[in-house]
Design a protein around this motif. Sequence first.
Motif, PDB file in Angstrom:
ATOM      1  N   VAL A  58      30.835  27.790  31.293  1.00 16.39           N
ATOM      2  CA  VAL A  58      31.901  28.675  30.841  1.00 16.39           C
ATOM      3  C   VAL A  58      31.360  30.102  30.802  1.00 16.39           C
ATOM      4  O   VAL A  58      30.434  30.393  30.051  1.00 16.39           O
ATOM      5  N   LYS A  59      31.932  30.960  31.626  1.00 12.51           N
ATOM      6  CA  LYS A  59      31.565  32.379  31.594  1.00 12.51           C
ATOM      7  C   LYS A  59      32.476  33.061  30.569  1.00 12.51           C
ATOM      8  O   LYS A  59      33.695  32.973  30.663  1.00 12.51           O
ATOM      9  N   SER A  60      31.876  33.731  29.591  1.00 10.17           N
ATOM     10  CA  SER A  60      32.625  34.494  28.594  1.00 10.17           C
ATOM     11  C   SER A  60      32.645  35.945  29.050  1.00 10.17           C
ATOM     12  O   SER A  60      31.639  36.651  28.953  1.00 10.17           O
ATOM     13  N   LEU A  61      33.790  36.380  29.555  1.00 11.68           N
ATOM     14  CA  LEU A  61      33.920  37.712  30.141  1.00 11.68           C
ATOM     15  C   LEU A  61      34.802  38.581  29.258  1.00 11.68           C
ATOM     16  O   LEU A  61      35.901  38.182  28.877  1.00 11.68           O
ATOM     17  N   VAL A  62      34.319  39.767  28.942  1.00 17.91           N
ATOM     18  CA  VAL A  62      35.059  40.682  28.079  1.00 17.91           C
ATOM     19  C   VAL A  62      35.603  41.832  28.917  1.00 17.91           C
ATOM     20  O   VAL A  62      34.885  42.422  29.729  1.00 17.91           O
ATOM     21  N   PHE A  63      36.872  42.140  28.675  1.00 16.56           N
ATOM     22  CA  PHE A  63      37.553  43.221  29.369  1.00 16.56           C
ATOM     23  C   PHE A  63      38.176  44.156  28.348  1.00 16.56           C
ATOM     24  O   PHE A  63      38.272  43.820  27.164  1.00 16.56           O
ATOM     25  N   SER A  64      38.604  45.303  28.815  1.00 11.06           N
ATOM     26  CA  SER A  64      39.197  46.308  27.951  1.00 11.06           C
ATOM     27  C   SER A  64      40.646  46.540  28.349  1.00 11.06           C
ATOM     28  O   SER A  64      40.960  46.705  29.528  1.00 11.06           O
ATOM     29  N   HIS A  65      41.528  46.557  27.344  1.00  8.30           N
ATOM     30  CA  HIS A  65      42.934  46.898  27.560  1.00  8.30           C
ATOM     31  C   HIS A  65      43.350  47.843  26.435  1.00  8.30           C
ATOM     32  O   HIS A  65      43.283  47.474  25.260  1.00  8.30           O
ATOM     33  N   ASP A  66      43.726  49.054  26.794  1.00  5.11           N
ATOM     34  CA  ASP A  66      44.084  50.077  25.806  1.00  5.11           C
ATOM     35  C   ASP A  66      42.986  50.260  24.763  1.00  5.11           C
ATOM     36  O   ASP A  66      43.255  50.411  23.568  1.00  5.11           O
ATOM     37  N   GLY A  67      41.725  50.209  25.212  1.00  8.58           N
ATOM     38  CA  GLY A  67      40.589  50.430  24.338  1.00  8.58           C
ATOM     39  C   GLY A  67      40.205  49.245  23.470  1.00  8.58           C
ATOM     40  O   GLY A  67      39.264  49.334  22.691  1.00  8.58           O
ATOM     41  N   LYS A  68      40.919  48.130  23.596  1.00 13.90           N
ATOM     42  CA  LYS A  68      40.612  46.934  22.806  1.00 13.90           C
ATOM     43  C   LYS A  68      40.085  45.835  23.718  1.00 13.90           C
ATOM     44  O   LYS A  68      40.447  45.742  24.883  1.00 13.90           O
ATOM     45  N   VAL A  70      39.541  42.115  25.212  1.00  9.58           N
ATOM     46  CA  VAL A  70      40.187  40.824  25.467  1.00  9.58           C
ATOM     47  C   VAL A  70      39.159  39.971  26.193  1.00  9.58           C
ATOM     48  O   VAL A  70      38.234  40.491  26.823  1.00  9.58           O
ATOM     49  N   MET A  71      39.305  38.658  26.099  1.00 11.42           N
ATOM     50  CA  MET A  71      38.303  37.771  26.695  1.00 11.42           C
ATOM     51  C   MET A  71      38.934  36.793  27.674  1.00 11.42           C
ATOM     52  O   MET A  71      40.035  36.291  27.437  1.00 11.42           O
ATOM     53  N   ALA A  72      38.204  36.532  28.741  1.00 10.62           N
ATOM     54  CA  ALA A  72      38.544  35.483  29.693  1.00 10.62           C
ATOM     55  C   ALA A  72      37.395  34.487  29.712  1.00 10.62           C
ATOM     56  O   ALA A  72      36.231  34.891  29.813  1.00 10.62           O
ATOM     57  N   LEU A  73      37.706  33.212  29.567  1.00 11.94           N
ATOM     58  CA  LEU A  73      36.710  32.148  29.675  1.00 11.94           C
ATOM     59  C   LEU A  73      36.963  31.469  31.015  1.00 11.94           C
ATOM     60  O   LEU A  73      37.989  30.830  31.207  1.00 11.94           O
ATOM     61  N   VAL A  74      36.032  31.665  31.931  1.00  7.22           N
ATOM     62  CA  VAL A  74      36.234  31.306  33.330  1.00  7.22           C
ATOM     63  C   VAL A  74      35.132  30.367  33.805  1.00  7.22           C
ATOM     64  O   VAL A  74      33.971  30.505  33.405  1.00  7.22           O
ATOM     65  N   ALA A  75      35.499  29.428  34.668  1.00  2.00           N
ATOM     66  CA  ALA A  75      34.533  28.499  35.251  1.00  2.00           C
ATOM     67  C   ALA A  75      33.469  29.273  36.019  1.00  2.00           C
ATOM     68  O   ALA A  75      33.759  30.286  36.665  1.00  2.00           O
ATOM     69  N   GLY A  76      32.234  28.790  35.959  1.00  2.00           N
ATOM     70  CA  GLY A  76      31.100  29.455  36.578  1.00  2.00           C
ATOM     71  C   GLY A  76      31.200  29.622  38.080  1.00  2.00           C
ATOM     72  O   GLY A  76      30.542  30.488  38.649  1.00  2.00           O
TER      73      GLY A  76
END
Length: 170
Positions: A58-68, A70-76
């Motif tokens: 599980v890849k824990s990927l963090v992104f930014s939306h309007d400065g906050k 959000v996380m996506a948990l994506v298959a390797g």
Amino acid sequence: MTEAISENAAILENASVRRVRDALRALGAGERVIVLSDSARTAQQAADALGCPVGAIVKSLVFSHDGKAVMALVAGDRQCDLAALGRALGLGAAPKRADADLVRRATGFAIGGVAPLGHAETLPIAIDASLGRFDRLHAAAGHPHAVFPLSYQELLDWTGGVAAEGLGKA
């Protein structure tokens, strides 16, 4: 041998790993954190160390939306489709990659050891539905040498994330 035991104990007592261990205990999951002898900063490294398919990481990927954050948990073995992430979380627009400061501030973890739970802030989370093809998954546990096993259903339940078809693109 004593050095390896000492090193494992030090990793298990690392503040970030302790936070993951505490979160797992609070969920009734017990002690699940595994210390790896090699670094697992990437999904491929983790899969190699565990002897499992890279897609089961599980890849824990963090992104930014309007400065906050959000996380996506994506298959390797997949990449995150940012448009699908935006749709899954009802953002109205695709988020952008977060910088290291936002990742640390929102999750409490450094890149390379971001766990899917035990975050400093409550994050909106979308989960790649393709992870459901594996009986056993492994996720980062707060340190590049620490992971923990879980099922797809546990990932959904423990993170409160929303399953998203097409989030992970091959």
